[in-house]
Design a protein around this motif. Structure first.
Motif, PDB file in Angstrom:
ATOM      1  N   GLY A 231     -61.427  48.988 -30.659  1.00  0.00           N
ATOM      2  CA  GLY A 231     -60.978  50.350 -30.386  1.00  0.00           C
ATOM      3  C   GLY A 231     -60.728  51.122 -31.670  1.00  0.00           C
ATOM      4  N   LYS A 232     -60.061  50.466 -32.630  1.00  0.00           N
ATOM      5  CA  LYS A 232     -59.710  51.145 -33.888  1.00  0.00           C
ATOM      6  C   LYS A 232     -60.877  51.095 -34.873  1.00  0.00           C
ATOM      7  CE  LYS A 232     -55.796  51.022 -32.020  1.00  0.00           C
ATOM      8  NZ  LYS A 232     -55.419  51.934 -31.063  1.00  0.00           N
ATOM      9  N   THR A 233     -61.471  49.912 -35.016  1.00  0.00           N
ATOM     10  CA  THR A 233     -62.492  49.757 -36.058  1.00  0.00           C
ATOM     11  C   THR A 233     -63.736  50.588 -35.762  1.00  0.00           C
ATOM     12  OG1 THR A 233     -61.631  47.600 -36.605  1.00  0.00           O
ATOM     13  CG2 THR A 233     -63.904  48.015 -37.253  1.00  0.00           C
ATOM     14  N   PHE A 234     -64.061  50.753 -34.483  1.00  0.00           N
ATOM     15  CA  PHE A 234     -65.276  51.510 -34.139  1.00  0.00           C
ATOM     16  C   PHE A 234     -64.980  52.815 -33.410  1.00  0.00           C
ATOM     17  CE2 PHE A 234     -66.532  46.985 -34.358  1.00  0.00           C
ATOM     18  CZ  PHE A 234     -67.244  47.089 -35.550  1.00  0.00           C
ATOM     19  N   SER A 235     -63.735  53.257 -33.440  1.00  0.00           N
ATOM     20  CA  SER A 235     -63.358  54.514 -32.781  1.00  0.00           C
ATOM     21  C   SER A 235     -63.857  54.548 -31.337  1.00  0.00           C
ATOM     22  CB  SER A 235     -63.888  55.728 -33.567  1.00  0.00           C
ATOM     23  OG  SER A 235     -63.337  55.728 -34.864  1.00  0.00           O
ATOM     24  N   LEU A 236     -63.553  53.473 -30.623  1.00  0.00           N
ATOM     25  CA  LEU A 236     -63.953  53.347 -29.212  1.00  0.00           C
ATOM     26  C   LEU A 236     -62.739  52.823 -28.435  1.00  0.00           C
ATOM     27  CD1 LEU A 236     -67.411  51.641 -29.954  1.00  0.00           C
ATOM     28  CD2 LEU A 236     -67.126  53.920 -28.953  1.00  0.00           C
ATOM     29  N   ASP A 285     -66.428  51.211 -45.523  1.00  0.00           N
ATOM     30  CA  ASP A 285     -65.940  52.098 -46.591  1.00  0.00           C
ATOM     31  C   ASP A 285     -65.815  53.526 -46.093  1.00  0.00           C
ATOM     32  OD1 ASP A 285     -65.940  49.940 -48.250  1.00  0.00           O
ATOM     33  OD2 ASP A 285     -67.866  50.415 -49.210  1.00  0.00           O
ATOM     34  N   GLU A 286     -66.807  53.925 -45.304  1.00  0.00           N
ATOM     35  CA  GLU A 286     -66.834  55.293 -44.791  1.00  0.00           C
ATOM     36  C   GLU A 286     -65.667  55.536 -43.823  1.00  0.00           C
ATOM     37  OE1 GLU A 286     -67.876  59.099 -43.506  1.00  0.00           O
ATOM     38  OE2 GLU A 286     -68.223  58.023 -45.403  1.00  0.00           O
ATOM     39  N   LEU A 287     -65.359  54.540 -43.000  1.00  0.00           N
ATOM     40  CA  LEU A 287     -64.234  54.659 -42.055  1.00  0.00           C
ATOM     41  C   LEU A 287     -62.942  54.937 -42.835  1.00  0.00           C
ATOM     42  CD1 LEU A 287     -62.968  54.243 -39.178  1.00  0.00           C
ATOM     43  CD2 LEU A 287     -62.733  51.822 -39.769  1.00  0.00           C
ATOM     44  N   LYS A 288     -62.740  54.114 -43.837  1.00  0.00           N
ATOM     45  CA  LYS A 288     -61.538  54.210 -44.658  1.00  0.00           C
ATOM     46  C   LYS A 288     -61.491  55.551 -45.406  1.00  0.00           C
ATOM     47  CE  LYS A 288     -60.533  51.826 -48.810  1.00  0.00           C
ATOM     48  NZ  LYS A 288     -59.763  50.822 -49.402  1.00  0.00           N
ATOM     49  N   ASN A 289     -62.623  55.926 -46.009  1.00  0.00           N
ATOM     50  CA  ASN A 289     -62.640  57.161 -46.794  1.00  0.00           C
ATOM     51  C   ASN A 289     -62.463  58.394 -45.919  1.00  0.00           C
ATOM     52  OD1 ASN A 289     -63.008  55.661 -49.073  1.00  0.00           O
ATOM     53  ND2 ASN A 289     -65.253  55.866 -49.099  1.00  0.00           N
ATOM     54  N   SER A 290     -63.116  58.381 -44.760  1.00  0.00           N
ATOM     55  CA  SER A 290     -63.003  59.585 -43.930  1.00  0.00           C
ATOM     56  C   SER A 290     -61.582  59.707 -43.379  1.00  0.00           C
ATOM     57  CB  SER A 290     -64.047  59.606 -42.815  1.00  0.00           C
ATOM     58  OG  SER A 290     -63.702  58.710 -41.806  1.00  0.00           O
ATOM     59  N   MET A 291     -60.965  58.588 -42.998  1.00  0.00           N
ATOM     60  CA  MET A 291     -59.577  58.654 -42.497  1.00  0.00           C
ATOM     61  C   MET A 291     -58.623  59.073 -43.616  1.00  0.00           C
ATOM     62  SD  MET A 291     -59.376  58.113 -39.279  1.00  0.00           S
ATOM     63  CE  MET A 291     -60.401  57.425 -37.995  1.00  0.00           C
ATOM     64  N   GLN A 292     -58.906  58.608 -44.821  1.00  0.00           N
ATOM     65  CA  GLN A 292     -58.033  58.972 -45.944  1.00  0.00           C
ATOM     66  C   GLN A 292     -58.135  60.481 -46.219  1.00  0.00           C
ATOM     67  OE1 GLN A 292     -57.967  56.284 -49.242  1.00  0.00           O
ATOM     68  NE2 GLN A 292     -57.391  57.873 -50.687  1.00  0.00           N
TER      69      GLN A 292
END
Ligand code: PMP
Ligand code: GLN
Length: 389
Positions: A231-236, A285-292
């Motif tokens: 749910g969190k890792t893949f925004s689902l 990396d993109e998940l982390k960077n975009s959330m940051q």
């Protein structure tokens, strides 16, 4: 009518449901309940759709489809250097929530003590109590939410069955340090307890912070379960696919409860998550960077309005101090007010406390939303508080 569960009689409807309903009623931007407003990767969803069409669509194995258990084992080796046997050490559940429930029901006997940090995620306490456990709260205080060593030591006893912890931590945004995890490990080993680690935000962690799993510390491999969520890792978040890694014996004890709770989880979604977990580093990396970037954007907006914000090193929640703009009511009053009058919903921080003396000067905002939504929310808050003077 006869009384129903005395344990549940002590709990109301969850704050997430309450605030989402209020947000819908008032057409407010919902920054309360934590969920992203954009669905996760299209290729992962395409695998799920294809598998719905082509099958399998019947009960998968109770422990989870082999592909997903293998993918979780590979993920844990890749990110944490863990060497686990996918056949015995991994359990797939219906969300992290079911892993948590199965852990509590599978491990706790009535009268066992459970050490917990407060503030805490809302389902922990009801699950512990349903299993007959007795909570021992250790309060963490702002601004750093550090563990008070004496308080933690005092919370452990020979009656302690397990410690339940969450890092990165909802709702504080705290990431437990190596020293803190070492202290927890020392006490868990000394009192021969289990440790259940809710690590659903393992990949939503900022700056130079790194996620460290208690499971990897010396002496903890035989007594720790780590729990994560697609749910969190893949925004689902609606998929409710969770997974647990623990030594074989502990996994089997938890699986005993799981088999009577849900038994299994949609096979199509499991296969799609297996595909997702193998994604290249660039995805993570993109998940982390975009959330940051979203955290920074929203935090800066709150600060421009005049709010002081608490640090957020992980998760997609940030806490604004409502007293910093001169609001002298409770966090609950504040969240209702901004939902109904400013058109932005948040969650009152005090909802994450179960013992006396909750902190009621924070509003928790979820920032996993499109930039334009975050900007619109800031504008609405700015207008409202600007006019209020
Ligand atoms: N633990 C924490 C700390 C959470 O914030 C959430 C929120 N979704 C969960 C567990 C539940 O995860 P899932 O939706 O996978 O059941
Ligand atoms: N974890 C989400 C939050 O903290 C909510 C999940 C739920 O609604 N049960 O907002």
């Amino acid at each position: 009518m006869k009384n129903t569960s005395d344990v549940l009689a002590g709990f109301g409807t969850t704050i997430f449901e309450v605030m989402s309903k209020l947000a819908i009623e008032h057409k407010a931007i919902n920054l309360g309940q934590g969920f992203p407003d954009e669905d996760g990767p299209a290729d992962i969803r395409a695998v799920a759709a294809r598998t719905v069409e082509d099958g399998p669509n019947q009960y998968p194995p109770m422990m989870g489809v082999p592909e997903l258990r293998q993918a979780v084992a590979d993920h844990d080796a890749r990110f944490y250097g863990l060497s686990v046997d996918w056949q015995t050490d991994i359990l797939v559940t219906s969300g992290a929530t079911e892993s948590l429930a199965a852990s509590m029901l599978g491990l706790i006997n009535p009268g066992d003590e459970v050490v917990l940090f407060e503030p805490l995620y809302d389902c922990y306490l009801p699950m512990i109590k349903l299993a007959g456990g007795i909570p021992k709260f250790v309060r963490l205080d702002p601004p750093y939410w550090e563990i008070d060593e004496d308080k933690l030591r005092a919370a452990f006893s020979d009656k302690t069955k397990l410690i339940l912890m969450n890092s990165p931590m909802n709702p504080t945004g705290k990431v437990f340090s190596r020293e803190e995890l070492e202290l927890i490990a020392e006490l868990a080993i000394k009192h021969d307890t289990y440790a259940i680690c809710d690590e659903v935000y393992e990949h939503i962690i900022f700056g130079d912070k790194k996620h460290l799993s208690l499971l990897t510390l010396p002496g903890m491999g035989e007594r720790t379960a780590r729990i994560a969520s697609a749910g969190k890792t893949f925004s689902l978040t609606g998929w409710k696919v969770g997974y647990l890694t623990a030594p074989a014996d502990l996994t089997a004890r938890i699986a005993k409860a799981h088999q009577f709770l849900t038994f299994t989880t949609a096979p199509n979604l499991q296969k799609a998550v297996a595909y997702g977990l193998a994604k290249e580093d660039v995805f993570y990396d993109e998940l982390k960077n975009s959330m940051q970037a979203k955290r920074d954007r929203f935090r800066d907006g709150l600060q421009r309005i005049g709010f002081t914000t608490a640090d957020c090193d992980g998760t997609y929640f940030i806490n604004a101090d409502i007293s910093s703009i001169g609001f002298d009511g409770t966090d609950e009053e504040f969240c209702r007010l901004i939902t109904t009058e400013a058109g932005v919903a948040a969650v009152p921080f005090s909802a994450f406390y179960q013992s006396e003396g909750a902190r009621d000067n924070f509003a928790r905002f979820c920032f996993s939303k499109r930039d334009e939504v975050l900007d619109a929310a800031i504008e609405k808050l700015q207008d409202f508080f600007g006019k209020r003077g």
